[in-house]
Design an enzyme around this catalytic site. Structure first.
Site, PDB file in Angstrom:
ATOM      1  N   HIS A 180      42.954  42.262  36.623  1.00  0.00           N
ATOM      2  CA  HIS A 180      41.696  41.519  36.683  1.00  0.00           C
ATOM      3  C   HIS A 180      41.551  40.917  38.082  1.00  0.00           C
ATOM      4  CE1 HIS A 180      41.787  41.076  32.042  1.00  0.00           C
ATOM      5  NE2 HIS A 180      41.074  42.137  32.410  1.00  0.00           N
ATOM      6  N   GLU A 183      42.537  37.288  39.534  1.00  0.00           N
ATOM      7  CA  GLU A 183      43.852  36.751  39.206  1.00  0.00           C
ATOM      8  C   GLU A 183      44.836  36.994  40.355  1.00  0.00           C
ATOM      9  OE1 GLU A 183      44.637  38.295  35.256  1.00  0.00           O
ATOM     10  OE2 GLU A 183      42.713  37.535  34.533  1.00  0.00           O
ATOM     11  N   HIS A 314      49.109  38.477  34.388  1.00  0.00           N
ATOM     12  CA  HIS A 314      47.741  37.982  34.412  1.00  0.00           C
ATOM     13  C   HIS A 314      47.768  36.484  34.676  1.00  0.00           C
ATOM     14  CE1 HIS A 314      45.342  41.444  32.729  1.00  0.00           C
ATOM     15  NE2 HIS A 314      46.581  41.848  32.459  1.00  0.00           N
ATOM     16  N   GLU A 387      50.705  35.620  31.003  1.00  0.00           N
ATOM     17  CA  GLU A 387      49.602  34.822  31.536  1.00  0.00           C
ATOM     18  C   GLU A 387      50.228  33.684  32.327  1.00  0.00           C
ATOM     19  OE1 GLU A 387      46.429  35.369  31.445  1.00  0.00           O
ATOM     20  OE2 GLU A 387      46.085  36.793  29.804  1.00  0.00           O
TER      21      GLU A 387
END
Length: 424
Positions: A180, A183, A314, A387
């Site tokens: 993404h 990020e 991420h 994450e």
């Protein structure tokens, strides 16, 4: 270096609830009429706001919120922080949720230069320099090119990086970052892995042992077109997707909804090109996912997949996630109870080292066409998503200052080492 740092307005910072959810100040995010409709929201009617959706306490409720087309940012005990248009806010209310204003999406003054982050060209230079300095344990290649023609460099670190000739074959582990676009901290995570496993080889006993016994593949920037676009010009764009154009003037695919395993099966992605979770017109429609899948497929040698484990980094939310995302079931077709328990055990052990929260991906909300589901469903690769930092925030959570890079990437050293050992 990369132009990106938060435009901080501390006077506007508030704290919400016992969980300490920060209501942070406006971030420099573009809202021009052309790009605002190009994948930044499912519906471009009305202004966008970062809102908190309390009461989304279960995976089913969080999935219902996500299916309105909002851009899910993070969750905590107070609810979901999402980026939504006026129409999406109205739809959430119609579904019985009570969204609250959390943070405006602003076109505030542009941020100053932050020299700590690596732009695409600087990232490739680091890889080239590393390969030149450590020729005996590295091999620098490219898995292919992006839509706009940028190479997707892959560096392999091993005492025998030409794995096809290794006898017996060493277990391989793949690390991918920046799927993404916004990020950017994750590219720094991949670069730390590269730097640590080359600079400490021969001096650090654990690093040396792991390099001697594994092949470590690192792909620091899956989405270089989107990453470059996100920080181009004078303002952050909060851009998530690729830059491949689609229908109705829309631009970009959510690359983490574009993988073939159960692609578009279960309401965990959008078929609407302007959605932030647009899955593309077909699986592997975008060159970035297609060439990475081809590389993974190529690691099947003599009928055996040599890549044993994978992490896709991420940001943000501080979570360790594992398959499956497409279903709430722990053990659907494609996973046994024993295999599920191994994901739980390894994921929990890694989370114990970095302080993240471990969970099955669908315990967050339903997603389909994801890289983790494909890695496991297609190849039985032990595949996780991390994450990273921070644990909460709004759009600004994607743009932490460069001062946190060393701490927040080093935070995952033990987890990376643990996974490399588990790959054996």
């Amino acid at each position: 270096m990369l132009t990106r740092r938060l435009a901080r307005h501390r006077a506007a910072t508030l704290i919400a609830g016992a969980a300490g959810l920060a209501l942070l100040a406006p971030l420099a995010v573009t809202a021009d009429a052309t790009e605002a409709t190009h994948g930044q929201a499912q519906d471009s009617s009305g202004s966008e706001t970062v809102i908190l959706v309390p009461g989304a306490d279960t995976p089913a409720e969080r999935t219902e919120v996500a299916r309105t087309g909002v851009d899910v940012l993070h969750m905590d005990q107070d609810g979901l922080a999402v980026r939504a248009t006026d129409r999406q806010v109205a739809e959430l209310r119609a579904r019985g949720f009570m969204p609250q204003r959390h943070q405006p999406v602003s076109i505030a003054a542009p941020p100053p230069v932050d020299d700590a982050y690596h732009a695409y060209e600087e990232m490739t230079a680091v890889l080239s320099d590393t390969a030149a300095e450590h020729p005996d344990i590295t091999e620098l290649t490219s898995v292919g090119t992006s839509y706009e023609g940028r190479d997707l460099p892959l560096i392999t670190i091993s005492d025998n990086p030409a794995q096809d000739s290794a006898e017996p074959a060493e277990p391989e582990v793949l690390f991918t970052c920046t799927m993404h676009a916004r990020e950017h901290l994750t590219s720094e995570m991949c670069l730390r892995i590269v730097t640590r496993f080359t600079s400490e080889y021969g001096t650090g006993p654990e690093v040396t042992e792991l390099v001697n016994e594994r092949a470590i593949h690192v792909l620091p920037m899956v989405n270089p077109d989107g990453a470059a676009y996100d920080v181009s010009g004078e303002r952050y764009k909060g851009w998530r997707k690729s830059r491949m154009p689609h229908y109705w003037g829309s631009v970009g695919t959510d690359l983490n909804r574009n993988w073939a395993y159960n692609w578009g099966c279960c309401g965990g992605s959008s078929g609407y090109p302007r959605s932030n979770t647009y899955r593309g017109p077909e699986p592997f429609s975008d060159p970035e996912t297609r060439v990475i899948a081809e590389f993974v497929n190529s690691r099947v040698v003599d009928g055996q997949q040599r890549i044993a484990a994978h992490v896709d980094f991420h940001s943000y939310g501080e979570l360790v996630l594992w398959p499956f995302g497409f279903t709430a079931a722990d053990t659907p077709d494609g996973m046994t109870e024993e295999e599920y328990q191994r994901f739980v055990d390894v994921g929990t052990a890694m989370a114990d080292t970095n302080g993240y929260e471990p969970m099955q991906s669908s315990d967050f909300y339903i997603t389909d066409g994801t890289v983790n589901d494909w890695m496991w469903g297609e190849h039985d690769i032990l595949s996780f998503t991390f994450e990273m930092y921070p644990s909460g925030g709004g759009i600004d959570g994607f743009y932490p200052p460069g001062s946190v890079i060393e701490k927040e990437t080093a935070r995952n050293d033990a987890a990376v080492d643990l996974l490399l050992r588990e790959a054996g």
